[in-house]
Design a protein around this motif. Sequence first.
Motif, PDB file in Angstrom:
ATOM      1  N   SER A 152       6.563   1.737  12.143  1.00 35.93           N
ATOM      2  CA  SER A 152       5.877   0.445  12.065  1.00 35.93           C
ATOM      3  C   SER A 152       5.526   0.090  10.625  1.00 35.93           C
ATOM      4  N   LEU A 153       5.020   1.064   9.882  1.00 34.77           N
ATOM      5  CA  LEU A 153       4.617   0.815   8.502  1.00 34.77           C
ATOM      6  C   LEU A 153       5.816   0.597   7.591  1.00 34.77           C
ATOM      7  N   LYS A 154       6.913   1.287   7.864  1.00 33.55           N
ATOM      8  CA  LYS A 154       8.139   1.086   7.078  1.00 33.55           C
ATOM      9  C   LYS A 154       8.665  -0.329   7.310  1.00 33.55           C
ATOM     10  N   THR A 155       8.652  -0.767   8.557  1.00 35.87           N
ATOM     11  CA  THR A 155       9.085  -2.126   8.887  1.00 35.87           C
ATOM     12  C   THR A 155       8.203  -3.166   8.196  1.00 35.87           C
ATOM     13  N   ALA A 156       6.920  -2.858   8.054  1.00 36.49           N
ATOM     14  CA  ALA A 156       5.979  -3.775   7.400  1.00 36.49           C
ATOM     15  C   ALA A 156       6.147  -3.790   5.877  1.00 36.49           C
ATOM     16  N   GLY A 157       6.973  -2.885   5.341  1.00 43.69           N
ATOM     17  CA  GLY A 157       7.275  -2.897   3.918  1.00 43.69           C
ATOM     18  C   GLY A 157       6.401  -2.033   3.032  1.00 43.69           C
ATOM     19  N   HIS A 158       5.626  -1.140   3.621  1.00 37.39           N
ATOM     20  CA  HIS A 158       4.767  -0.266   2.816  1.00 37.39           C
ATOM     21  C   HIS A 158       5.590   0.837   2.143  1.00 37.39           C
ATOM     22  N   GLU A 159       5.059   1.357   1.048  1.00 38.95           N
ATOM     23  CA  GLU A 159       5.680   2.473   0.331  1.00 38.95           C
ATOM     24  C   GLU A 159       5.226   3.769   1.001  1.00 38.95           C
ATOM     25  N   THR A 168       0.823  -1.205   0.000  1.00 39.70           N
ATOM     26  CA  THR A 168       0.000   0.000   0.000  1.00 39.70           C
ATOM     27  C   THR A 168       0.863   1.264   0.000  1.00 39.70           C
ATOM     28  N   GLN A 169       0.445   2.267  -0.772  1.00 41.44           N
ATOM     29  CA  GLN A 169       1.096   3.575  -0.730  1.00 41.44           C
ATOM     30  C   GLN A 169       0.513   4.331   0.452  1.00 41.44           C
ATOM     31  N   ILE A 170       1.366   4.779   1.356  1.00 44.72           N
ATOM     32  CA  ILE A 170       0.901   5.498   2.542  1.00 44.72           C
ATOM     33  C   ILE A 170       1.590   6.853   2.587  1.00 44.72           C
ATOM     34  N   GLY A 171       0.765   7.899   2.570  1.00 45.37           N
ATOM     35  CA  GLY A 171       1.277   9.260   2.648  1.00 45.37           C
ATOM     36  C   GLY A 171       0.975   9.870   3.999  1.00 45.37           C
ATOM     37  N   PHE A 172       1.993  10.434   4.610  1.00 45.31           N
ATOM     38  CA  PHE A 172       1.828  11.163   5.867  1.00 45.31           C
ATOM     39  C   PHE A 172       1.729  12.640   5.520  1.00 45.31           C
ATOM     40  N   TYR A 173       0.637  13.264   5.924  1.00 47.70           N
ATOM     41  CA  TYR A 173       0.350  14.651   5.594  1.00 47.70           C
ATOM     42  C   TYR A 173       0.449  15.500   6.858  1.00 47.70           C
ATOM     43  N   HIS A 174       1.536  16.262   6.933  1.00 45.54           N
ATOM     44  CA  HIS A 174       1.886  17.075   8.088  1.00 45.54           C
ATOM     45  C   HIS A 174       1.184  18.438   7.971  1.00 45.54           C
ATOM     46  N   LEU A 175       0.117  18.603   8.731  1.00 44.29           N
ATOM     47  CA  LEU A 175      -0.658  19.845   8.699  1.00 44.29           C
ATOM     48  C   LEU A 175       0.075  20.926   9.498  1.00 44.29           C
ATOM     49  N   THR A 176       0.487  21.987   8.811  1.00 39.33           N
ATOM     50  CA  THR A 176       1.196  23.076   9.478  1.00 39.33           C
ATOM     51  C   THR A 176       0.501  24.416   9.315  1.00 39.33           C
ATOM     52  N   ARG A 177      -0.438  24.515   8.354  1.00 35.32           N
ATOM     53  CA  ARG A 177      -1.064  25.802   8.075  1.00 35.32           C
ATOM     54  C   ARG A 177      -2.568  25.833   8.300  1.00 35.32           C
ATOM     55  N   THR A 178      -3.213  24.686   8.193  1.00 40.27           N
ATOM     56  CA  THR A 178      -4.669  24.654   8.354  1.00 40.27           C
ATOM     57  C   THR A 178      -5.062  23.482   9.249  1.00 40.27           C
ATOM     58  N   SER A 179      -6.316  23.468   9.606  1.00 41.32           N
ATOM     59  CA  SER A 179      -6.858  22.355  10.392  1.00 41.32           C
ATOM     60  C   SER A 179      -7.198  21.203   9.455  1.00 41.32           C
ATOM     61  N   GLN A 202       2.265  15.526  20.558  1.00 42.66           N
ATOM     62  CA  GLN A 202       1.838  14.137  20.716  1.00 42.66           C
ATOM     63  C   GLN A 202       1.429  13.534  19.374  1.00 42.66           C
ATOM     64  N   ALA A 203       0.750  14.310  18.549  1.00 39.09           N
ATOM     65  CA  ALA A 203       0.341  13.837  17.228  1.00 39.09           C
ATOM     66  C   ALA A 203       1.558  13.584  16.341  1.00 39.09           C
ATOM     67  N   VAL A 204       2.555  14.456  16.429  1.00 39.80           N
ATOM     68  CA  VAL A 204       3.782  14.289  15.642  1.00 39.80           C
ATOM     69  C   VAL A 204       4.525  13.036  16.098  1.00 39.80           C
ATOM     70  N   ALA A 205       4.640  12.848  17.409  1.00 45.59           N
ATOM     71  CA  ALA A 205       5.320  11.664  17.940  1.00 45.59           C
ATOM     72  C   ALA A 205       4.577  10.384  17.537  1.00 45.59           C
ATOM     73  N   ALA A 206       3.260  10.412  17.589  1.00 48.53           N
ATOM     74  CA  ALA A 206       2.463   9.243  17.193  1.00 48.53           C
ATOM     75  C   ALA A 206       2.633   8.949  15.702  1.00 48.53           C
ATOM     76  N   ALA A 207       2.721   9.993  14.876  1.00 46.04           N
ATOM     77  CA  ALA A 207       2.939   9.810  13.434  1.00 46.04           C
ATOM     78  C   ALA A 207       4.300   9.163  13.185  1.00 46.04           C
ATOM     79  N   ARG A 208       5.309   9.575  13.923  1.00 48.03           N
ATOM     80  CA  ARG A 208       6.645   8.963  13.782  1.00 48.03           C
ATOM     81  C   ARG A 208       6.606   7.475  14.130  1.00 48.03           C
ATOM     82  N   THR A 209       5.857   7.144  15.168  1.00 48.27           N
ATOM     83  CA  THR A 209       5.726   5.740  15.569  1.00 48.27           C
ATOM     84  C   THR A 209       5.022   4.940  14.475  1.00 48.27           C
ATOM     85  N   ARG A 210       3.941   5.493  13.925  1.00 46.37           N
ATOM     86  CA  ARG A 210       3.223   4.812  12.840  1.00 46.37           C
ATOM     87  C   ARG A 210       4.118   4.652  11.620  1.00 46.37           C
TER      88      ARG A 210
END
Length: 148
Positions: free
Chosen positions: A126-133, A2-13, A115-123
Amino acid sequence: MTQIGFYHLTRTSVTEALPQLLSRTLASGQKAAVWCTSKALLDDVDKALWKVSDPTWLPHGSKGVLLPERQPIWLTTEEDTPNNAPFLFLLESRACENCAQFERVFDLFDGHDEQAVAAARTRWSSLKTAGHELAYWRQEDKGWKRAR
């Protein structure tokens, strides 16, 4: 994988950024599921999607609507996708145990919440280890910029 994109919200909600991403999803002919952790955010997303008029109205539904399989966008606090959406949007640090069932996953997280940033790093780990793109997108003044 699966292609997984992490979208870091810095300007809007998330309720401001999500409609644009969902508009692109529908324009590409795909369906989406949006998984929230809380009913409060689900209600906020629902209201935000009803207000969208530019570029287009975003038809969507959630638990209790007739014919959920026909909804282009499905909103839920559970892990259901009655519309058989190939695209999944994760909000509020929501994890996906079985991401392989989706073509693409969009993980949106609040860059102003440590906390959200730290949780995203953890995810991510885990997903990189599982082999996702994986891809990382940072919100810029005009749109998104993919980091390399």
